[in-house]
Scaffold this motif. Structure first.
Motif, PDB file in Angstrom:
ATOM      1  N   SER A  43       0.812  -1.216   0.000  1.00  0.00           N
ATOM      2  CA  SER A  43       0.000   0.000   0.000  1.00  0.00           C
ATOM      3  C   SER A  43       0.848   1.270   0.000  1.00  0.00           C
ATOM      4  CB  SER A  43      -0.915   0.006   1.233  1.00  0.00           C
ATOM      5  OG  SER A  43      -0.143   0.110   2.428  1.00  0.00           O
ATOM      6  N   GLY A  44       2.159   1.119   0.141  1.00  0.00           N
ATOM      7  CA  GLY A  44       3.040   2.282   0.190  1.00  0.00           C
ATOM      8  C   GLY A  44       3.281   2.808   1.593  1.00  0.00           C
ATOM      9  N   GLN A  45       2.579   2.245   2.598  1.00  0.00           N
ATOM     10  CA  GLN A  45       2.750   2.715   3.971  1.00  0.00           C
ATOM     11  C   GLN A  45       4.176   2.470   4.477  1.00  0.00           C
ATOM     12  OE1 GLN A  45       0.714   4.281   6.012  1.00  0.00           O
ATOM     13  NE2 GLN A  45      -1.279   4.141   5.004  1.00  0.00           N
ATOM     14  N   PHE A  46       4.757   1.343   4.080  1.00  0.00           N
ATOM     15  CA  PHE A  46       6.093   0.993   4.550  1.00  0.00           C
ATOM     16  C   PHE A  46       7.122   2.020   4.093  1.00  0.00           C
ATOM     17  CE2 PHE A  46      10.017  -1.710   4.064  1.00  0.00           C
ATOM     18  CZ  PHE A  46      10.223  -1.927   5.413  1.00  0.00           C
ATOM     19  N   THR A  47       7.083   2.370   2.819  1.00  0.00           N
ATOM     20  CA  THR A  47       8.034   3.342   2.275  1.00  0.00           C
ATOM     21  C   THR A  47       7.862   4.704   2.939  1.00  0.00           C
ATOM     22  OG1 THR A  47       8.080   2.186   0.154  1.00  0.00           O
ATOM     23  CG2 THR A  47       8.831   4.473   0.174  1.00  0.00           C
ATOM     24  N   ARG A  48       6.594   5.120   3.135  1.00  0.00           N
ATOM     25  CA  ARG A  48       6.351   6.416   3.791  1.00  0.00           C
ATOM     26  C   ARG A  48       6.847   6.385   5.232  1.00  0.00           C
ATOM     27  NH1 ARG A  48       1.703   6.086   0.511  1.00  0.00           N
ATOM     28  NH2 ARG A  48       0.413   5.152   2.138  1.00  0.00           N
ATOM     29  N   HIS A  49       6.625   5.278   5.928  1.00  0.00           N
ATOM     30  CA  HIS A  49       7.089   5.158   7.308  1.00  0.00           C
ATOM     31  C   HIS A  49       8.617   5.238   7.376  1.00  0.00           C
ATOM     32  CE1 HIS A  49       7.443   3.894  11.433  1.00  0.00           C
ATOM     33  NE2 HIS A  49       8.063   2.780  11.108  1.00  0.00           N
ATOM     34  N   LEU A  50       9.297   4.546   6.475  1.00  0.00           N
ATOM     35  CA  LEU A  50      10.761   4.590   6.467  1.00  0.00           C
ATOM     36  C   LEU A  50      11.268   5.994   6.191  1.00  0.00           C
ATOM     37  CD1 LEU A  50      11.808   1.331   4.578  1.00  0.00           C
ATOM     38  CD2 LEU A  50      11.830   1.772   7.033  1.00  0.00           C
ATOM     39  N   ARG A  51      10.603   6.705   5.309  1.00  0.00           N
ATOM     40  CA  ARG A  51      11.023   8.071   4.991  1.00  0.00           C
ATOM     41  C   ARG A  51      10.903   8.959   6.232  1.00  0.00           C
ATOM     42  NH1 ARG A  51       7.297   9.335   1.433  1.00  0.00           N
ATOM     43  NH2 ARG A  51       8.318   8.103  -0.189  1.00  0.00           N
ATOM     44  N   ARG A  52       9.793   8.828   6.961  1.00  0.00           N
ATOM     45  CA  ARG A  52       9.614   9.622   8.181  1.00  0.00           C
ATOM     46  C   ARG A  52      10.637   9.242   9.246  1.00  0.00           C
ATOM     47  NH1 ARG A  52       4.041   8.641   6.975  1.00  0.00           N
ATOM     48  NH2 ARG A  52       4.062   6.859   8.422  1.00  0.00           N
ATOM     49  N   MET A  53      10.885   7.944   9.396  1.00  0.00           N
ATOM     50  CA  MET A  53      11.822   7.494  10.427  1.00  0.00           C
ATOM     51  C   MET A  53      13.257   7.888  10.085  1.00  0.00           C
ATOM     52  SD  MET A  53      10.105   6.280  12.875  1.00  0.00           S
ATOM     53  CE  MET A  53       9.004   7.626  12.408  1.00  0.00           C
ATOM     54  N   ARG A  54      13.582   7.911   8.808  1.00  0.00           N
ATOM     55  CA  ARG A  54      14.923   8.324   8.412  1.00  0.00           C
ATOM     56  C   ARG A  54      15.176   9.773   8.841  1.00  0.00           C
ATOM     57  NH1 ARG A  54      14.395   7.090   3.327  1.00  0.00           N
ATOM     58  NH2 ARG A  54      14.901   4.892   3.684  1.00  0.00           N
ATOM     59  N   GLN A  55      14.185  10.631   8.634  1.00  0.00           N
ATOM     60  CA  GLN A  55      14.320  12.028   9.063  1.00  0.00           C
ATOM     61  C   GLN A  55      14.314  12.131  10.582  1.00  0.00           C
ATOM     62  OE1 GLN A  55      14.970  14.684   7.321  1.00  0.00           O
ATOM     63  NE2 GLN A  55      14.834  16.113   9.052  1.00  0.00           N
ATOM     64  N   ASN A  56      13.438  11.364  11.226  1.00  0.00           N
ATOM     65  CA  ASN A  56      13.342  11.348  12.682  1.00  0.00           C
ATOM     66  C   ASN A  56      14.674  10.948  13.312  1.00  0.00           C
ATOM     67  OD1 ASN A  56      12.638  10.918  15.363  1.00  0.00           O
ATOM     68  ND2 ASN A  56      11.146   9.316  14.964  1.00  0.00           N
ATOM     69  N   TYR A  57      15.241   9.839  12.829  1.00  0.00           N
ATOM     70  CA  TYR A  57      16.487   9.342  13.419  1.00  0.00           C
ATOM     71  C   TYR A  57      17.670  10.229  13.076  1.00  0.00           C
ATOM     72  CZ  TYR A  57      13.745   5.103  14.233  1.00  0.00           C
ATOM     73  OH  TYR A  57      12.790   4.213  14.625  1.00  0.00           O
ATOM     74  N   ARG A  58      17.635  10.860  11.923  1.00  0.00           N
ATOM     75  CA  ARG A  58      18.712  11.801  11.588  1.00  0.00           C
ATOM     76  C   ARG A  58      18.732  12.955  12.580  1.00  0.00           C
ATOM     77  NH1 ARG A  58      19.283  15.375   5.954  1.00  0.00           N
ATOM     78  NH2 ARG A  58      20.562  17.015   6.872  1.00  0.00           N
ATOM     79  N   GLU A  59      17.563  13.507  12.904  1.00  0.00           N
ATOM     80  CA  GLU A  59      17.500  14.611  13.855  1.00  0.00           C
ATOM     81  C   GLU A  59      17.968  14.174  15.244  1.00  0.00           C
ATOM     82  OE1 GLU A  59      13.447  15.861  13.610  1.00  0.00           O
ATOM     83  OE2 GLU A  59      13.683  16.779  11.608  1.00  0.00           O
ATOM     84  N   LYS A  60      17.563  12.992  15.661  1.00  0.00           N
ATOM     85  CA  LYS A  60      17.994  12.492  16.980  1.00  0.00           C
ATOM     86  C   LYS A  60      19.485  12.203  16.991  1.00  0.00           C
ATOM     87  CE  LYS A  60      13.576  10.538  18.436  1.00  0.00           C
ATOM     88  NZ  LYS A  60      12.845   9.350  18.931  1.00  0.00           N
ATOM     89  N   TRP A  61      19.998  11.653  15.896  1.00  0.00           N
ATOM     90  CA  TRP A  61      21.433  11.363  15.794  1.00  0.00           C
ATOM     91  C   TRP A  61      22.241  12.658  15.922  1.00  0.00           C
ATOM     92  CZ3 TRP A  61      24.923  12.740  11.807  1.00  0.00           C
ATOM     93  CH2 TRP A  61      26.174  12.092  11.861  1.00  0.00           C
ATOM     94  N   GLU A  62      21.808  13.687  15.210  1.00  0.00           N
ATOM     95  CA  GLU A  62      22.517  14.970  15.267  1.00  0.00           C
ATOM     96  C   GLU A  62      22.434  15.574  16.664  1.00  0.00           C
ATOM     97  OE1 GLU A  62      20.536  17.130  12.208  1.00  0.00           O
ATOM     98  OE2 GLU A  62      21.860  16.403  10.606  1.00  0.00           O
ATOM     99  N   GLN A  63      21.253  15.511  17.284  1.00  0.00           N
ATOM    100  CA  GLN A  63      21.094  16.089  18.620  1.00  0.00           C
ATOM    101  C   GLN A  63      21.922  15.321  19.653  1.00  0.00           C
ATOM    102  OE1 GLN A  63      17.083  16.089  20.112  1.00  0.00           O
ATOM    103  NE2 GLN A  63      17.606  17.130  22.011  1.00  0.00           N
ATOM    104  N   PHE A  64      21.852  13.999  19.605  1.00  0.00           N
ATOM    105  CA  PHE A  64      22.570  13.183  20.588  1.00  0.00           C
ATOM    106  C   PHE A  64      24.075  13.370  20.448  1.00  0.00           C
ATOM    107  CE2 PHE A  64      23.529   8.648  22.176  1.00  0.00           C
ATOM    108  CZ  PHE A  64      23.597   9.080  23.491  1.00  0.00           C
ATOM    109  N   GLN A  65      24.549  13.332  19.213  1.00  0.00           N
ATOM    110  CA  GLN A  65      25.985  13.508  18.995  1.00  0.00           C
ATOM    111  C   GLN A  65      26.441  14.890  19.440  1.00  0.00           C
ATOM    112  OE1 GLN A  65      29.124  12.231  15.564  1.00  0.00           O
ATOM    113  NE2 GLN A  65      27.272  13.211  14.893  1.00  0.00           N
ATOM    114  N   GLY A  66      25.628  15.905  19.175  1.00  0.00           N
ATOM    115  CA  GLY A  66      25.984  17.258  19.598  1.00  0.00           C
ATOM    116  C   GLY A  66      26.035  17.383  21.113  1.00  0.00           C
ATOM    117  N   LEU A  67      25.080  16.803  21.805  1.00  0.00           N
ATOM    118  CA  LEU A  67      25.066  16.835  23.261  1.00  0.00           C
ATOM    119  C   LEU A  67      26.282  16.126  23.844  1.00  0.00           C
ATOM    120  CD1 LEU A  67      21.271  16.106  23.869  1.00  0.00           C
ATOM    121  CD2 LEU A  67      22.461  18.222  24.484  1.00  0.00           C
ATOM    122  N   VAL A  68      26.640  14.994  23.251  1.00  0.00           N
ATOM    123  CA  VAL A  68      27.801  14.235  23.726  1.00  0.00           C
ATOM    124  C   VAL A  68      29.075  15.053  23.565  1.00  0.00           C
ATOM    125  CG1 VAL A  68      29.258  12.236  23.229  1.00  0.00           C
ATOM    126  CG2 VAL A  68      26.773  11.958  23.387  1.00  0.00           C
TER     127      VAL A  68
END
Length: 478
Positions: free
Chosen positions: A367-392
């Motif tokens: 149905s395309g839900q999987f691809t859309r979910h991965l796209r959202r999570m890729r952006q979500n995890y990128r933001e968390k990765w940048e924030q976590f690494q910056g805090l460290v």
């Protein structure tokens, strides 16, 4: 007349009566051959329904406690096994100690029971479950849950629409060369590894593993006692040059697209060299492509499996990180000639994978839900990765150094402190992690913490780093 039974009208009457009569027989308060009141008389004495008494008597007779003697009444069975009765009349029954055969010894490094919560924030491998599109998932689930065709048996190999969806997805996203008949749906990636061990390994066969590396592969591939040979990393990836002197091996396990746990990525020339080495040495490569969907700035390299014709590669993945761990659904992609071998082993190991879950995943992908979910999570995890690494970098300078590629769901922090102690301390603060030293087959070359940031909120990212600043400072002074 029986006068020692106590019935509580607020509890199930049949259950009470059965338990009290059976206990008294086992305690020999009603010895073998003794007569019990008729069901009519006992019902009258206790003030309960005769049907209740008859049901209990029937149950006790079926279990060998009682027997009916025609024309005489109901008696305690003459052959009640006295070994189950204590020798002293009226004493409370004690469980009998029964000798059992010797138990096998736990292998070295075996997983032991733990009370630690596996869903704490910063637990490696745990996705952001709060961001999962549960409403869309439930709509698909409700669509399938009443279908009679999904209530019975299916195929050991897996639900064909899901195998087709997996083949199409890994073909387009990862460059894997396969068709649906090469895909075997498994009960998670761990079962895929266990199937490979059962099919390929004979006593004495050697297995090469990245060091440090994924502990689950070590548990599955070493469970029959096969030697696990550590292969060190160089620049956070498998050191291909070391393989020339590694000796013969039946299998080599690797995570080339995002090395676990150190995060390095094998480049194209290294992948070519690895396949050439495997072909020369007749070694099968297990390609665990677990984190390939979460690269933040560049598209990941194509899978090793798809780079060559007839490559000796067993490709595996799962939906634990892309969807949710509770699904316990993964996949193994093998050459056509190996499919029947895998299915024979899967029949013995666990049989079919849950059919309804497979159908929901298949439609979620189609149905395309999987691809859309991965796209959202890729952006979500990128933001968390940048924030976590910056805090460290800002708050843990001099205490911990981050080792990170722009991919994945975790960050490794290294430092001069006992990582197992720090891991336990973090758990006491309510945060998950795993000690880096636990990922080494041989002596640990580094101390560190593997921290999964995907499941943490913004506030938890800040709070955890603040806690680490205190905890690591204390640990470093010891």
């Amino acid at each position: 007349m029986i006068t020692d039974l106590q019935i509580d009208s607020t509890l199930p009457l049949q259950q009470q009566l059965y338990r009290q009569l059976s206990q008294r027989i086992l305690q020999r308060r009603y010895p073998a051959g003794s007569r019990l009141p008729s069901s009519r008389q006992l019902a009258q004495d206790l003030g309960v329904s005769r049907n209740t008494v008859n049901a209990v008597y029937d149950q006790l007779k079926s279990e060998g406690f009682l027997q009916t003697q025609a024309g005489r009444g109901i008696f305690v069975h003459e052959d009640i096994d006295s070994r189950h009765c204590p020798p002293t009349k009226g004493a409370s029954p004690q469980p009998e100690r029964v000798a059992i055969p010797p138990l096998p010894a736990l292998p070295e490094g075996a997983i032991r029971r733990s009370d630690q919560d596996s869903n704490l924030p910063f637990t490696p491998g745990l996705p952001d479950l709060a961001a999962f599109p549960i409403r869309a998932w439930n709509r698909i689930l409700h669509h399938h849950e009443s279908r009679p065709s999904l209530m019975g048996y299916n195929s050991l190999q897996g639900y064909r629409p899901l195998r087709r969806a997996v083949a199409e997805y890994v073909g387009s996203a990862r460059g894997v060369r396969c068709h649906e008949d090469q895909v075997i749906i498994t009960q998670g990636a761990q079962q895929a590894l266990a199937l490979i061990a059962d099919i390929f390994l004979k006593p004495g066969d050697r297995v090469l593993c990245e060091d440090p590396g994924y502990r689950g592969a070590r548990y599955a591939l070493g469970r029959h006692g096969n030697p696990l040979i550590p292969v060190p990393l160089r620049h956070q990836v498998l050191d291909i040059d070391v393989l020339a002197d590694a000796g013969p091996a039946r299998l080599l396990y690797c995570t080339p697209t995002h090395q676990y746990p150190m995060g390095g990525i094998l480049d194209a020339s290294q992948r070519m060299a690895l396949v050439e080495w495997a072909q020369r040495n007749q070694t099968w490569i297990i390609e665990d492509d677990y984190d390939s969907d979460f690269h933040f700035y560049t598209k990941p390299f194509a899978a090793i499996q798809g780079m060559f014709d007839q490559a000796p590669v067993l490709y595996m993945g799962s939906f634990s990180k892309t969807l949710m761990p509770a699904l316990r659904v993964g996949y193994l992609i093998v050459p056509d000639t190996l499919v029947e071998h895998v299915l024979r082993a899967k029949r013995v190991m666990g049989g079919e994978t849950a059919l309804l879950t497979q159908a929901v995943i298949a439609e979620f992908i189609d149905s395309g839900q999987f691809t859309r979910h991965l796209r959202r999570m890729r952006q979500n995890y990128r933001e968390k990765w940048e924030q976590f690494q910056g805090l460290v970098i800002d708050q843990l300078s001099g205490l911990a150094a981050p080792i990170a590629e722009s991919a994945g769901m975790h960050l490794v922090l290294t430092g001069d402190w006992p990582d197992r102690d720090c891991n336990h301390w973090l758990w006491q603060q309510g945060y998950g992690s795993t000690p880096l030293s636990a990922h080494y087959l041989g002596p640990a070359q580094q101390q560190g913490l593997v921290m999964g940031f995907a499941s943490a909120s913004d506030q938890q990212l800040r709070d955890c780093v603040a806690a680490l600043a205190i905890g690591l400072a204390r640990a470093g002074k010891r």
